[in-house]
Enzyme design. Structure first.
Site, PDB file in Angstrom:
ATOM      1  N   ASP A 286     -17.791   3.457  45.742  1.00 52.44           N
ATOM      2  CA  ASP A 286     -16.879   2.438  45.262  1.00 52.44           C
ATOM      3  C   ASP A 286     -15.618   3.191  44.819  1.00 52.44           C
ATOM      4  OD1 ASP A 286     -15.613   0.166  44.466  1.00 52.44           O
ATOM      5  OD2 ASP A 286     -17.219  -0.560  43.167  1.00 52.44           O
TER       6      ASP A 286
HETATM    7  C1  BGC Z   1     -14.595  -2.871  43.556  1.00 50.38           C
HETATM    8  C2  BGC Z   1     -15.137  -2.963  44.963  1.00 50.38           C
HETATM    9  C3  BGC Z   1     -13.994  -3.042  45.941  1.00 50.38           C
HETATM   10  C4  BGC Z   1     -13.088  -1.835  45.749  1.00 50.38           C
HETATM   11  C5  BGC Z   1     -11.908  -1.825  46.696  1.00 50.38           C
HETATM   12  C6  BGC Z   1     -13.529  -1.797  43.403  1.00 50.38           C
HETATM   13  O1  BGC Z   1     -12.869  -1.933  42.185  1.00 50.38           O
HETATM   14  O2  BGC Z   1     -15.656  -2.639  42.662  1.00 50.38           O
HETATM   15  O3  BGC Z   1     -15.972  -4.078  45.092  1.00 50.38           O
HETATM   16  O4  BGC Z   1     -14.475  -3.099  47.261  1.00 50.38           O
HETATM   17  O5  BGC Z   1     -12.586  -1.860  44.425  1.00 50.38           O
HETATM   18  O6  BGC Z   1     -10.966  -2.760  46.377  1.00 50.38           O
END
Ligand code: BGC
Length: 767
Positions: A286
């Site tokens: 993530d």
């Molecule tokens: C989130 C993810 C997301 C990623 C990219 C993170 O803050 O937890 O779910 O895919 O950002 O935007």
């Protein structure tokens, strides 16, 4: 230039070419696509390998900030503005960058581009929780197909969705992005969405793997969960999604699991995901997740997203010092290359930037209507009688309908059809004086609640408008002249923050007054009141549900939400959604309630990772309820609930008959005939729960969902025979000491049910 200088220059150029060729292996013509992946890996320098495993960065976040923009989460320096990130290109070897963008409620990209008059809107589909409420995998797959088409046609390669963390507690701020408190329903829904999206030749990333069940200190929190609960509850949905959907990628979660960051856990990412389940795709972090890149690569986390230059250096240094085996690096490089080769960008797909948004608006309208759950319908209040023409619409969100949650799960859609727009489209007349009062009230509230400037503002839920409660004289006048009252209660939330109790789970004082006062005024006038819940997560219902005649749980229903609600209210669609979670009587009844962070707004306490402080529910969270999550707890302990798991009313009425149970290979086939004995058409969701024989070593829930099937639209008098299959392995529980799944000997109860608390037939089998 004299001859000597020229000669020196020529030699220098020759040496540089030679050095490049040597550094890249013997054959400088190696190119991805023309050469095998093994040849490409062999031709790569350590620096190039490290570059490939680290994403190309995010503007202003330590990556390429050459566009000079301020840091902006969700913005990108990438090929598709507004995408979440890209992988790093290595042109020398013919390796292009591929583009990753969020979901899950649709494709999240920037709708406008500088110096470009065109627009790039994504369709806002219903939130994930609504999709799970359809219990209709074929329909979920259709939604996935439409989302995937936008991914493809806007030049994106991998959708960062679906998300399927378990609804462990109603206040997790991202529950709307997730499906259910039950792993089977979560996994089946996710697998269907993956198949739909990937049918377009683009990838998905099932996330967040694993046990990411709170937003408070999400990057540091340690989820302390037993191996059994992990396997049976928190990993099970991922197992189903991986085996039945075959996603191209998996996204590891921010949190730790039993002390180890998920992105650094070889047990999770290699032993379980790959060796046990057979996953053969790539794993990415993530965004900015985890701490130690060498550990991440060794664990099998192939891609560090969105990527920072120091991570490249860390990989190179770790290999040079011997802390990281280059074999681990090569395994990850291979998997990233396999991902790139599958991508539309690598294949040179000429995307149109023109997906069929009109067709997708139809998909979202229909799917949203199918996932709405009718919670109450006294005296046949719904569908609205033919004579109902004029509507008094109360509640600020009737006018400012919420299509979806905030954060990375938000979509930049072209429009949202509000509830009042939807009603007007369906031919109803809105009470003009009331509408004018609400519009004026909303203008003033929006002025008061103007979001602060800055990139994060667009990312967080806007402050909710205070509710407007008309006085008794106005209410009585409205009740006299309108045919029906609608009261909408709205809620919004998103990543970074869990929800609050006061005024969020609980109704605000003004909201409770509005529901009660409107219901009473309209009842005095012999008219009905319908409450519409425009929410992304569970709210308290037990204290006020007696007031209105009907309650429709509309969820956050995407950009066509108002039209979808009108379709259900008017009877064009018979409601067939069923709850994918329990609505408890009190928050204190929730089995994880003692072990969940309460009332931490961002910016209030310091929520940065500080494990040494050992603050309960911030630095660590004990999953003390173990496997007894949601209805597994309420049903085992006979707890009263406000609305049970699997519950939802219909305009039709369904009778179950001729239940049957037969052996099917090593498992069972369970059948039942469902007949519509009502006066309206409808679809029924047949749920199969299994109660396992008791085992003191592994206490079993009273029953667990093991299968479900939705009928076609049954006209009055029509019936359908439904068969649900259960494999022997589906009856197993996880024996942590033996490290394996075990099917206990004894009697198994198979309950055919219309909800977890409405069992229509029980059959038994002994093993
Ligand atoms: C989130 C993810 C997301 C990623 C990219 C993170 O803050 O937890 O779910 O895919 O950002 O935007």
């Amino acid at each position: 230039m004299n001859t000597k200088l020229l000669l020196t220059a020529c030699v220098a150029v020759f040496c540089a070419v030679l050095a490049q060729a040597c550094a890249g292996g013997a054959n400088k013509a190696v190119k991805l696509g023309e050469s095998s992946i093994d040849e490409v890996v062999a031709a790569m320098t350590l620096e190039e390998k490290a570059r490939l495993l680290v994403g190309a960065g995010m503007a202003g976040a330590g990556g390429d900030a050459s566009d000079g923009k301020a840091p902006a989460v969700g913005e990108t320096l990438s090929l598709v503005p507004g995408a979440a990130g890209t992988t790093a290109p290595i042109p020398r070897l013919g390796i292009p960058a591929i583009v990753l963008a969020d979901g899950p409620a649709g494709l999240r990209i920037a709708p406008r581009r500088e110096g470009d008059g065109a627009t790039y809107f994504g369709t806002a589909f219903p939130v994930a929780t609504l999709l799970a409420s359809t219990w209709n995998c074929a329909l979920d797959e259709e939604v996935g197909k439409a989302i995937g088409n936008e991914v493809l046609e806007y030049g994106v390669d991998v959708l960062l969705a679906p998300a399927l963390n378990i609804h462990r507690h109603p206040l997790c701020g991202r529950n709307f992005e997730y499906y259910s408190e039950d792993p089977l329903l979560s996994g089946k829904t996710a697998a269907a969405v993956v198949r739909g999206v990937q049918g377009n030749g683009v990838g998905t990333s099932v996330k967040h793997f694993a046990a990411n069940n709170q937003e408070t200190n999400r990057m540091g929190n340690d989820a302390r969960v037993s191996p059994r609960a992990l396997r049976e509850i928190y990993l099970k949905g991922f197992e189903i999604a991986v085996k039945e959907g075959e996603p191209w990628t998996v996204m590891s979660s921010y949190n730790r699991v039993n002390g180890v960051y998920a992105s650094e856990s070889r047990e999770l990412l290699t032993d379980i995901l790959r060796s046990d389940w057979g996953f053969d795709g790539a794993v990415m972090t993530d965004w900015f997740g985890g701490a130690d890149v060498a550990k991440q690569v060794h664990a099998g986390n192939d891609l560090m997203m969105p990527g920072r230059p120091d991570q490249e250096k860390a990989i190179i240094d770790a290999v040079k010092s011997g802390a990281l085996d280059v074999k681990d690096v090569d395994a990850s490089v291979r998997r990233v290359l396999e991902l790139v080769v599958r991508s539309p960008r690598f294949k040179g797909y000429k995307y149109s930037n023109r997906p069929d948004l009109a067709a997708h608006a139809k998909v979202t309208r229909e799917s949203a209507a199918e996932g709405m759950v009718l919670l109450k319908n006294d005296g046949g209040a719904l569908p609205l009688a033919a004579g109902v023409k004029s509507v008094a619409a109360f509640g600020t969100t009737s006018y400012d309908f919420i299509s979806g949650g905030t954060g990375s799960g938000d979509v930049n859609e072209a429009y949202t059809v509000s509830l009042v727009d939807g009603l007007e489209n369906a031919g109803y007349t809105l009470d003009a004086a009331l509408k004018a009062r609400y519009e004026e009230h909303l203008r003033a509230e929006n002025e008061k609640n103007k979001p602060e400037a800055g990139p994060m503002a667009a990312f967080m839920p806007k402050a909710r408008a205070a509710e407007f409660v008309p006085d008794r004289a106005f209410l009585d006048a409205l009740a006299k002249r309108a045919d029906v009252a609608l009261v909408t209660i709205g809620r919004n939330s998103g990543e970074f923050q869990d929800r609050l109790v006061a005024g969020d789970f609980d109704l605000a004082v003004e909201e409770a007054a509005l529901v009660k006062d409107v219901s009473e005024a309209f009842r005095r006038a012999g008219k009905k009141t319908v409450v519409i819940l425009n929410i992304g997560g569970v709210v308290e219902t037990a204290s006020w549900k007696r007031h209105p005649d009907a309650i429709l749980l509309a969820w956050q229903a995407g950009q066509e939400g108002g039209n979808s609600v009108a379709d259900v209210l008017g009877g064009a669609v018979s409601p067939s959604g069923k709850l994918p979670m329990t609505f408890p009587v009190r928050l204190e009844d929730v089995p994880s309630h003692k072990n969940f962070p309460l009332d931490y707004a961002p910016g209030a306490p310091d929520l940065s990772p500080q494990p040494s402080q050992n603050r309960p529910n911030i630095d660590f969270t004990d999953y003390a309820e173990d496997v007894f999550v949601g209805y597994r707890h309420y049903d085992t302990h006979g707890k009263e609930v406000s609305y049970p798991f699997g519950y939802g009313l219909s305009y039709a009425k369904f009778d179950y008959s001729e239940p049957s149970l037969s052996r099917d290979g090593d498992g069972y086939a369970v059948g039942v005939t469902v007949k519509n004995s009502g006066a309206a058409a409808g679809k029924e969701v047949v749920q199969l729960y299994v109660g396992a024989p008791p085992n003191p070593a592994r206490p079993k829930p009273a029953k667990e969902l093991k299968g479900f099937a939705k009928t076609r639209l049954l006209q009055p008098g029509e019936g359908e025979r439904v068969t649900i299959k259960v494999a022997a392995g589906d009856l197993a529980s996880f024996d942590a000491d033996a490290g394996k799944w075990v099917v206990d000997a004894g009697g198994y109860k198979f309950h055919l049910a219309s909800s977890s608390r409405d069992i229509r037939a029980t059959l038994t089998a002994t093993r």
